[in-house]
Design an enzyme around this catalytic site. Sequence first.
Site, PDB file in Angstrom:
ATOM      1  CG  HIS A  50     -23.328  29.382 -12.496  1.00 22.18           C
ATOM      2  ND1 HIS A  50     -23.213  28.056 -12.847  1.00 22.18           N
ATOM      3  CD2 HIS A  50     -22.060  29.810 -12.255  1.00 22.18           C
ATOM      4  CE1 HIS A  50     -21.941  27.693 -12.827  1.00 22.18           C
ATOM      5  NE2 HIS A  50     -21.221  28.740 -12.462  1.00 22.18           N
ATOM      6  CD  GLU A  52     -28.588  28.357 -15.223  1.00 20.14           C
ATOM      7  OE1 GLU A  52     -28.485  27.691 -16.257  1.00 20.14           O
ATOM      8  OE2 GLU A  52     -27.605  28.908 -14.670  1.00 20.14           O
ATOM      9  CB  SER A  77     -27.077  22.489 -20.886  1.00 21.59           C
ATOM     10  OG  SER A  77     -27.377  21.337 -20.136  1.00 21.59           O
ATOM     11  CB  CYS A  79     -23.485  23.835 -14.184  1.00 19.73           C
ATOM     12  SG  CYS A  79     -23.933  24.812 -12.724  1.00 19.73           S
ATOM     13  CB  CYS A  82     -27.845  25.879 -12.375  1.00 22.51           C
ATOM     14  SG  CYS A  82     -26.724  27.284 -12.104  1.00 22.51           S
TER      15      CYS A  82
END
Length: 146
Positions: A50, A52, A77, A79, A82
Amino acid sequence: MDEFMQVAIEEARMGAAEGGIPIGAVLVIGKKIVGRGHNRRVQTGSPTLHAEVDCLENAGRLTAQEYRQAVLYSTLSPCDMCSGAVLLYKIPRVIIGEHKTFRGPEEYLRSRGVELVVLDSEECIRLMEEFIASNPALWKEDIGEE
Protein backbone atom coordinates in the site's frame (compact mmCIF):
# COMPACT_ATOMS: atom_id res chain seq x y z
CA MET A 1 -3.57 22.65 -0.17
CA ASP A 2 -0.58 21.73 1.98
CA GLU A 3 2.65 21.26 -0.02
CA PHE A 4 3.22 17.80 1.44
CA MET A 5 -0.28 16.62 0.54
CA GLN A 6 0.40 17.89 -2.98
CA VAL A 7 3.43 15.57 -3.13
CA ALA A 8 1.26 12.69 -1.89
CA ILE A 9 -1.24 13.49 -4.66
CA GLU A 10 1.62 13.44 -7.18
CA GLU A 11 2.50 9.99 -5.88
CA ALA A 12 -1.12 8.87 -6.26
CA ARG A 13 -1.12 10.07 -9.86
CA MET A 14 2.12 8.18 -10.53
CA GLY A 15 0.48 5.03 -9.23
CA ALA A 16 -2.50 5.51 -11.52
CA ALA A 17 -0.22 6.20 -14.49
CA GLU A 18 1.53 2.88 -13.78
CA GLY A 19 -1.80 1.04 -13.87
CA GLY A 20 -2.13 0.87 -10.10
CA ILE A 21 -4.41 2.28 -7.44
CA PRO A 22 -4.20 6.09 -7.03
CA ILE A 23 -3.16 6.41 -3.40
CA GLY A 24 -0.02 8.28 -2.34
CA ALA A 25 1.84 8.91 0.90
CA VAL A 26 4.65 11.08 2.21
CA LEU A 27 6.59 10.89 5.49
CA VAL A 28 7.80 14.25 6.80
CA ILE A 29 10.19 15.02 9.64
CA GLY A 30 10.86 18.65 10.49
CA LYS A 31 9.39 20.02 7.25
CA LYS A 32 11.57 17.65 5.18
CA ILE A 33 10.28 14.73 3.14
CA VAL A 34 12.15 11.60 4.21
CA GLY A 35 10.02 9.10 2.31
CA ARG A 36 7.39 9.01 -0.38
CA GLY A 37 5.48 6.26 -2.09
CA HIS A 38 2.32 5.06 -3.74
CA ASN A 39 0.21 1.95 -3.82
CA ARG A 40 2.20 -0.53 -5.94
CA ARG A 41 0.32 -3.78 -5.27
CA VAL A 42 -0.68 -4.20 -8.91
CA GLN A 43 2.67 -3.14 -10.34
CA THR A 44 4.73 -5.50 -8.15
CA GLY A 45 2.21 -8.28 -7.50
CA SER A 46 2.54 -7.55 -3.78
CA PRO A 47 -0.22 -8.26 -1.27
CA THR A 48 1.02 -5.55 1.11
CA LEU A 49 2.55 -2.67 -0.85
CA HIS A 50 0.00 0.00 0.00
CA ALA A 51 1.07 3.64 -0.36
CA GLU A 52 1.94 4.09 3.32
CA VAL A 53 3.99 0.88 3.41
CA ASP A 54 5.81 1.88 0.19
CA CYS A 55 6.49 5.30 1.72
CA LEU A 56 7.91 3.81 4.92
CA GLU A 57 10.01 1.36 2.90
CA ASN A 58 11.40 4.21 0.80
CA ALA A 59 12.22 6.21 3.94
CA GLY A 60 14.49 3.37 5.06
CA ARG A 61 15.43 2.60 8.62
CA LEU A 62 14.74 5.43 11.02
CA THR A 63 15.27 5.71 14.74
CA ALA A 64 12.39 5.52 17.18
CA GLN A 65 12.95 9.20 17.95
CA GLU A 66 12.67 10.13 14.26
CA TYR A 67 9.38 8.26 13.88
CA ARG A 68 8.02 10.04 16.97
CA GLN A 69 8.71 13.39 15.25
CA ALA A 70 7.21 12.35 11.91
CA VAL A 71 3.98 13.25 10.16
CA LEU A 72 2.50 10.81 7.67
CA TYR A 73 0.48 12.29 4.81
CA SER A 74 -1.82 9.93 2.93
CA THR A 75 -4.30 10.75 0.19
CA LEU A 76 -6.71 8.20 1.67
CA SER A 77 -7.62 7.11 5.20
CA PRO A 78 -5.12 4.37 6.15
CA CYS A 79 -6.43 0.80 6.24
CA ASP A 80 -5.96 -1.58 9.18
CA MET A 81 -2.53 -2.71 7.94
CA CYS A 82 -1.19 0.79 7.38
CA SER A 83 -2.71 2.02 10.63
CA GLY A 84 -0.83 -0.80 12.33
CA ALA A 85 2.43 0.54 10.94
CA VAL A 86 1.55 4.00 12.29
CA LEU A 87 0.99 2.47 15.72
CA LEU A 88 4.05 0.22 15.59
CA TYR A 89 6.40 3.12 14.87
CA LYS A 90 4.44 5.54 17.05
CA ILE A 91 3.98 8.13 14.30
CA PRO A 92 2.05 10.80 16.22
CA ARG A 93 0.24 12.61 13.41
CA VAL A 94 -1.47 11.55 10.18
CA ILE A 95 -2.82 14.00 7.62
CA ILE A 96 -5.54 12.33 5.53
CA GLY A 97 -6.55 13.65 2.13
CA GLU A 98 -10.02 12.11 2.31
CA HIS A 99 -12.08 9.45 4.02
CA LYS A 100 -15.27 9.63 2.00
CA THR A 101 -14.49 6.72 -0.35
CA PHE A 102 -12.83 4.59 2.34
CA ARG A 103 -12.42 5.01 6.08
CA GLY A 104 -9.86 3.00 7.99
CA PRO A 105 -9.85 2.53 11.77
CA GLU A 106 -9.61 6.23 12.53
CA GLU A 107 -11.32 6.09 15.91
CA TYR A 108 -8.95 3.33 17.00
CA LEU A 109 -5.95 5.41 15.95
CA ARG A 110 -7.33 8.36 17.90
CA SER A 111 -7.93 6.14 20.94
CA ARG A 112 -4.24 5.21 20.79
CA GLY A 113 -3.16 8.86 20.81
CA VAL A 114 -2.61 9.49 17.11
CA GLU A 115 -3.69 12.94 15.93
CA LEU A 116 -5.65 12.72 12.67
CA VAL A 117 -6.42 15.65 10.40
CA VAL A 118 -8.87 14.98 7.56
CA LEU A 119 -8.63 17.52 4.74
CA ASP A 120 -11.68 16.41 2.71
CA SER A 121 -9.70 17.16 -0.45
CA GLU A 122 -11.94 17.24 -3.53
CA GLU A 123 -8.94 16.21 -5.62
CA CYS A 124 -8.29 13.12 -3.50
CA ILE A 125 -11.99 12.22 -3.52
CA ARG A 126 -12.19 12.61 -7.31
CA LEU A 127 -9.11 10.41 -7.87
CA MET A 128 -10.62 7.59 -5.82
CA GLU A 129 -14.20 7.91 -7.06
CA GLU A 130 -13.04 7.73 -10.69
CA PHE A 131 -10.78 4.77 -9.96
CA ILE A 132 -13.41 2.84 -7.99
CA ALA A 133 -16.04 3.42 -10.70
CA SER A 134 -13.64 2.13 -13.40
CA ASN A 135 -12.05 -0.70 -11.40
CA PRO A 136 -14.50 -1.99 -8.77
CA ALA A 137 -13.05 -5.53 -8.61
CA LEU A 138 -9.48 -4.30 -8.20
CA TRP A 139 -10.57 -1.84 -5.51
CA LYS A 140 -12.37 -4.56 -3.57
CA GLU A 141 -9.26 -6.74 -3.80
CA ASP A 142 -7.13 -3.90 -2.40
CA ILE A 143 -9.35 -3.47 0.66
CA GLY A 144 -9.99 -7.18 1.18
CA GLU A 145 -13.64 -7.28 0.19
CA GLU A 146 -15.49 -9.70 -2.08
